[in-house]
Scaffold this motif. Structure first.
Motif, mmCIF file in Angstrom:
data_model
loop_
_atom_site.group_PDB
_atom_site.id
_atom_site.type_symbol
_atom_site.label_atom_id
_atom_site.label_comp_id
_atom_site.label_asym_id
_atom_site.label_seq_id
_atom_site.Cartn_x
_atom_site.Cartn_y
_atom_site.Cartn_z
ATOM 1 N N LYS A 238 0.840 -1.199 0.000
ATOM 2 C CA LYS A 238 0.000 0.000 0.000
ATOM 3 C C LYS A 238 0.879 1.254 0.000
ATOM 4 N N SER B 164 0.533 3.630 2.153
ATOM 5 C CA SER B 164 0.725 3.989 3.558
ATOM 6 C C SER B 164 1.346 2.833 4.330
ATOM 7 N N ALA C 35 -1.270 1.316 6.587
ATOM 8 C CA ALA C 35 -2.151 0.372 5.895
ATOM 9 C C ALA C 35 -1.466 -0.984 5.738
ATOM 10 N N ASP C 36 -0.189 -0.962 5.408
ATOM 11 C CA ASP C 36 0.574 -2.207 5.290
ATOM 12 C C ASP C 36 0.662 -2.928 6.634
ATOM 13 N N PHE D 287 -1.418 -2.817 9.077
ATOM 14 C CA PHE D 287 -2.713 -3.373 9.470
ATOM 15 C C PHE D 287 -3.124 -4.534 8.574
ATOM 16 N N LEU D 288 -3.021 -4.356 7.262
ATOM 17 C CA LEU D 288 -3.525 -5.356 6.314
ATOM 18 C C LEU D 288 -2.474 -6.369 5.881
ATOM 19 N N LYS E 86 -3.970 -7.171 11.392
ATOM 20 C CA LYS E 86 -5.347 -7.663 11.452
ATOM 21 C C LYS E 86 -5.396 -9.160 11.712
ATOM 22 N N ASP F 274 -16.329 -5.195 0.404
ATOM 23 C CA ASP F 274 -15.031 -5.421 -0.232
ATOM 24 C C ASP F 274 -15.050 -6.689 -1.079
#
Length: 360
Positions: free
Chosen positions: A104, A106, A109-110, A112-113, A198, A331
């Protein structure tokens, strides 16, 4: 060494024992649905979750029986244990994300995901995602056993009350998952999500600790005896959810592995185009994510068993599923629309409801 330090280290010890058992106990080697990013071949998995669970429960029982560790020790040190698991989850997530190329824009974001899709350790002996779910499920069951033991030690064995029914439902949930590990290889987490905070922190901390929130909030309280109608009603809600969630996942599993075979007498009816097919009957004809409704109903059945004692707190569990699964549905629909194109549009015209039949 004082209780706080031992409690803090307890998840590390338990996770290590589960990992060792996973390595040394005989396994079922299974080819999954996900492709290896390097070879392009289907990944192979070593599955022995049920045996690991049974042996771990036996270790817990013998430790209590021979007075090595009190039966309710994990309850006694629950807050220290949570702090230790929180720390392990953070470290594992960072190690699983930061050394790998960004996905990602960010970094957050990386984190978290995640960045890695389906990592495996020790030359394939341990699949990261399946190991995380195994560790989380077994630790959750140890919490159930320890928390119920504490309730029994404080209040004795009453008639069927909310705490015992709640514990039975969560135990069924854990046993059901670990007896159907192969089915999980065909679910969203395995083929669509990457390994980050996550999944990593979620399985090491959130899964084994938060999923027991109904017991966290009730075992110290006197639980009134449940009337027969309450036992029946609460059980019906839970079982109805289980039938929807397990039934939908099993139907999809049979379709992926045996495309022409029936499941519960239901022969697959599909929409097909360019070698791609989508189920449109049975559970998958009720709504596009009927299994999500099942998960929410199961969690509601668990929460309602101890509502009289614990009030609102147990309902955080089904509310979590709503917060998780309803956005995931959006999603997943976007991902499927991109993957299947006009076929997905034909499917949504045929199966109009997203999660709740006739409502949403």
């Amino acid at each position: 060494m004082n209780e706080a330090i031992l409690g803090f280290l307890s998840p590390l010890v338990v996770y290590a024992i589960i990992t060792i058992l996973h390595i040394i106990i005989p396994v079922q080697k299974t080819t999954g649905y996900v492709d290896d990013e390097v070879t392009g071949k289907k990944l192979t998995y070593r599955l022995n979750g049920m045996l690991v669970l049974i042996v771990t429960m036996l270790i817990w029982f013998l430790s209590g029986y021979y007075k090595l560790i009190p039966f309710d020790w994990l309850y006694t040190v629950r807050w220290y244990s949570l702090a230790g698991a929180f720390t392990i989850g953070i470290i594992y997530s960072l190690v699983s994300v930061l050394p790998y190329p960004p996905v990602k824009k960010s970094v957050l974001a990386d984190l978290f995901l995640g960045r890695q899709k389906n990592p495996q350790y020790l030359k394939g002996w341990i699949d990261a995602k399946m190991w995380l779910y195994l560790v989380g499920a077994v630790m959750l069951e140890l919490h159930v056993l320890s928390f119920v033991a504490h309730h029994y030690l404080v209040f004795g064995l009453e008639e069927v009350n909310g705490v015992y029914l709640c514990a039975a439902m969560i135990t069924f949930f854990v046993f059901d998952y670990l007896s159907n590990e192969e089915v999980h290889l065909y679910t969203y987490d395995l083929f669509a999500e990457r390994l980050g905070f996550k999944l990593g922190w979620g399985c090491l901390v959130f899964y084994p600790y938060f999923y027991a929130i109904a017991l966290w909030s009730s075992v110290e309280l006197l639980s009134p005896e449940l009337a027969t109608w309450q036992i029946v009603l609460f059980s019906v809600i839970f079982v109805a959810g289980w039938m929807l969630a397990r039934g939908a996942n099993m139907q999809k599993f049979y379709f992926k592995t045996q495309p022409t075979a029936s499941f519960l007498g239901i022969y697959p009816e599909t929409l097909s185009e360019n070698g791609k097919s989508l189920l449109v009957n049975g559970f998958w004809g009720l709504s596009r994510h009927i299994n999500y409704l099942g998960e929410v109903l199961m969690a509601s059945g668990i929460a309602i068993t101890v509502t009289a004692e614990a009030g609102f707190w147990p309902w955080l569990y089904p509310l979590y599923y709503v917060a998780l699964l309803f956005p995931r549905q959006i999603d997943d629909d976007k991902r499927c629309n991109k993957k299947y194109g006009p076929l997905w549009q034909a499917y949504t015209a045929r199966v109009k409801y997203r999660i709740i039949p006739f409502i949403y």
